[in-house]
Design an enzyme around this catalytic site. Structure first.
Site, mmCIF file in Angstrom:
data_model
loop_
_atom_site.group_PDB
_atom_site.id
_atom_site.type_symbol
_atom_site.label_atom_id
_atom_site.label_comp_id
_atom_site.label_asym_id
_atom_site.label_seq_id
_atom_site.Cartn_x
_atom_site.Cartn_y
_atom_site.Cartn_z
ATOM 1 N N LYS A 82 5.041 38.381 5.656
ATOM 2 C CA LYS A 82 3.689 38.340 6.231
ATOM 3 C C LYS A 82 3.265 36.880 6.339
ATOM 4 O O LYS A 82 3.611 36.068 5.453
ATOM 5 C CB LYS A 82 2.742 39.121 5.311
ATOM 6 C CG LYS A 82 1.314 39.269 5.820
ATOM 7 C CD LYS A 82 0.505 40.192 4.888
ATOM 8 C CE LYS A 82 -0.928 40.384 5.336
ATOM 9 N NZ LYS A 82 -1.671 41.343 4.486
ATOM 10 N N SER A 157 -4.107 45.143 6.756
ATOM 11 C CA SER A 157 -3.840 43.934 7.489
ATOM 12 C C SER A 157 -2.356 43.616 7.681
ATOM 13 O O SER A 157 -2.025 42.817 8.558
ATOM 14 C CB SER A 157 -4.505 42.750 6.780
ATOM 15 O OG SER A 157 -3.963 42.575 5.485
ATOM 16 N N SER A 181 -3.962 47.054 2.240
ATOM 17 C CA SER A 181 -3.280 46.439 3.389
ATOM 18 C C SER A 181 -1.780 46.586 3.447
ATOM 19 O O SER A 181 -1.176 46.218 4.455
ATOM 20 C CB SER A 181 -3.617 44.956 3.449
ATOM 21 O OG SER A 181 -4.826 44.790 4.131
HETATM 22 N N1 GLN Z 1 -8.822 46.565 5.081
HETATM 23 C C1 GLN Z 1 -9.317 45.990 3.856
HETATM 24 C C2 GLN Z 1 -10.213 44.816 4.157
HETATM 25 O O1 GLN Z 1 -10.410 44.530 5.303
HETATM 26 C C3 GLN Z 1 -8.179 45.625 2.976
HETATM 27 C C4 GLN Z 1 -7.554 44.353 3.353
HETATM 28 C C5 GLN Z 1 -6.398 43.987 2.502
HETATM 29 O O2 GLN Z 1 -5.943 44.753 1.669
HETATM 30 N N2 GLN Z 1 -5.969 42.769 2.677
HETATM 31 O O3 GLN Z 1 -10.737 44.210 3.265
#
Ligand code: GLN
Length: 496
Positions: A82, A157, A181
């Site tokens: 990532k 994400s 995410s």
């Molecule tokens: N979708 C969640 C957020 O926007 C989790 C993001 C993540 O785990 N990095 O905070």
């Protein structure tokens, strides 16, 4: 050309050990496949061809000297990171204009460990900007598409990480999970997504979002691959002050089955508004499969879990606000040319360098931590955190693992969710786990009856008992005949 990225870790290693093919062939086939498929999928922000061949040469040299056994858990495995993980020789952009030209100055521990274990690094993967989001739509470089249906999001994400595995571009990818995410995109793309207990994998060199919540973990086709990848990237690291010294072989329970095991079900999760019928049906089906395998289901209560979303969207933005303060256009990041004094330099550079969702989190965090407001939100959110952590600790006195939904829906279409609050609901079943620091994974359980899209179920373990959920996941996996790669990619048709 055989696409070795479609193979499992073991199959790759057996073939290498038997000299059926070379690491160089693995690198070449993976890179060629990415070149063919990524115009459509856009999982990669950067392909690191030279680094891939360099590593492949090292593995091949070791094999020719008869030293394959010393190469590590991931020798010859095509893998990608990532783009919030620093890796020397690549940029680390976090999918942001702010870091669009940032060259990694050093490598993250998880990157070093994966490379030390012999993985072939293919490149850096798209994500929501700074990991804020659930769809990759907030990436400055444009979204990644879901390999199962390119009109849909891959989740986020770590959307690039999930899509790259689902389209057989990489055998293993690493993602990060602050509130869901890794798990939510894994469910959307039909792959395994493992978020280890907080502290199992070092955060050193991974750009911070919510430092008390962030964990790195693997996305793979199979549970065994996830366990092997976790073996490679876990371990104590003095450079992460929250690192835990766990010396476990995460594959050790994979064949142990679940006979006699107690598995928790949370009735409140199953009745949650917004949980789609087909997703609920998948959890119930998994529960009945576990019973058939000899496990006992136990209803458990997590009385404060309904406050998890509220606590997360206080704690997350507060920590993000403080982490992102370093992007000041002086030490790091985009510097807008049209500025006057220092104040206007910050304003112009941060205002233009960050996307909308990132600005929203920063402003929210700044407000929540301001004098007078802090006591009303931040402090109670920390109290809720303690309560949720103790709810889980109590539940794990009764059960070894919890079965739950991962996310309320299957992959949605691009642009379908414009209200940020609605987007945040993607994480309603995942954030409590980050708050408590437990391990959890998303296991693919086939296509949904209504949508015909991939679905996953979530397995949650007690803190630092990640091998328990891997045990349950391996047993449950055997009940499904899941397509591990999205159909057009499995047949090698896309881009041909
Ligand atoms: N979708 C969640 C957020 O926007 C989790 C993001 C993540 O785990 N990095 O905070």
């Amino acid at each position: 050309m055989t696409n070795f990225a479609a193979w499992s870790v073991r199959a790759i290693q057996d073939g290498l050990a038997a000299k059926d093919f070379s690491a160089k062939e693995i690198a070449a086939s993976s890179l060629e496949n990415i070149a063919q498929t990524d115009k459509e999928i856009h999982a990669f922000l950067e392909v690191s061809e030279n680094l891939a061949y360099e590593q492949a040469e090292k593995i091949d040299a070791a094999i020719s000297e008869g030293k394959f056994a010393e190469c590590g858990f991931l020798a010859g495995v095509p893998l990608a990171f990532k783009d919030n993980m620093n890796q020397v020789g690549t940029k680390t952009t976090c999918s942001s204009k702010m870091l669009a030209n940032y060259q990694s100055a050093y490598s993250a521990t998880c990157v070093e460990k994966a490379l030390g274990a012999g993985a072939i690094p293919l490149g850096k993967l798209n994500m929501d900007e700074f990991a804020f989001g659930s769809s990759t739509e907030t990436s400055f470089f444009g979204p990644t598409k879901n390999p199962w249906d390119t009109s849909r999001v891959p989740g986020g994400s770590s959307g690039g990480s999930a899509a790259a595995v689902a389209s057989a571009q990489a055998c293993v990818t690493l993602g990060s999970d602050t509130g869901g995410s890794i798990r939510q995109p894994a469910s959307f793309c039909g792959v395994v997504g493992l978020k280890p207990s907080y502290g199992v994998v070092s955060r050193y060199g991974v750009v911070g979002f919510g430092s008390s919540l962030d964990q790195v973990g693997p996305l793979t086709k199979t549970v065994e691959d996830a366990a092997l990848a976790l073996n490679a990237i876990s371990g104590f690291d003095a450079r992460d002050c929250m690192s835990k010294d766990i010396q476990t072989d995460f594959t050790k329970n994979l064949d142990a089955g679940v006979s006699g095991m107690k598995i928790g079900i949370v009735p409140a999760f199953m009745e949650a508004p917004g949980l789609e019928r087909e997703m609920k049906a998948k959890v119930l089906e998994a529960a009945s499969n576990l019973e058939k395998l000899g496990a006992t289901l136990v209803e458990i209560d997590l009385p404060h879990a309904q406050a998890a979303m509220s606590a997360y969207y206080v704690l997350g933005p507060c920590e993000a606000f403080s982490n992102l303060a370093r992007f000041d256009a002086i030490r790091y990041g985009y510097c807008d040319p049209n500025h006057g004094d220092l104040g206007s330099q910050y304003e112009a550079s941060r205002g233009k360098g960050f996307g909308m969702e990132t600005c929203r989190r920063i402003m929210l965090g700044s407000y929540l931590l301001s004098a007078g407001v802090y006591d009303t939100y931040y402090y109670p959110a920390q109290q809720v955190r303690t309560l949720i952590t103790s709810d889980y600790a109590q539940a794990f006195e009764k059960v070894s693992c919890i079965l739950a939904p991962v996310t309320p829906t299957t992959a949605f279409r691009f642009g379908a969710i414009s209200d940020p609050m609605q987007m945040y609901l993607s994480d309603m079943f995942t954030v409590s786990v980050n708050i408590a620091g437990n391990g959890a994974l998303s296991l693919p359980v086939g296509l949904g009856a209504d949508s015909n899209l991939p679905t996953g179920v979530q397995l949650i373990s007690a803190q630092f008992k990640d091998e328990n959920m891997l045990q349950v996941a391996a047993a449950l996996e055997s009940c499904y005949d899941v397509l591990r790669i999205a159909p057009p990619f499995a047949e090698g048709k896309v881009g041909a």
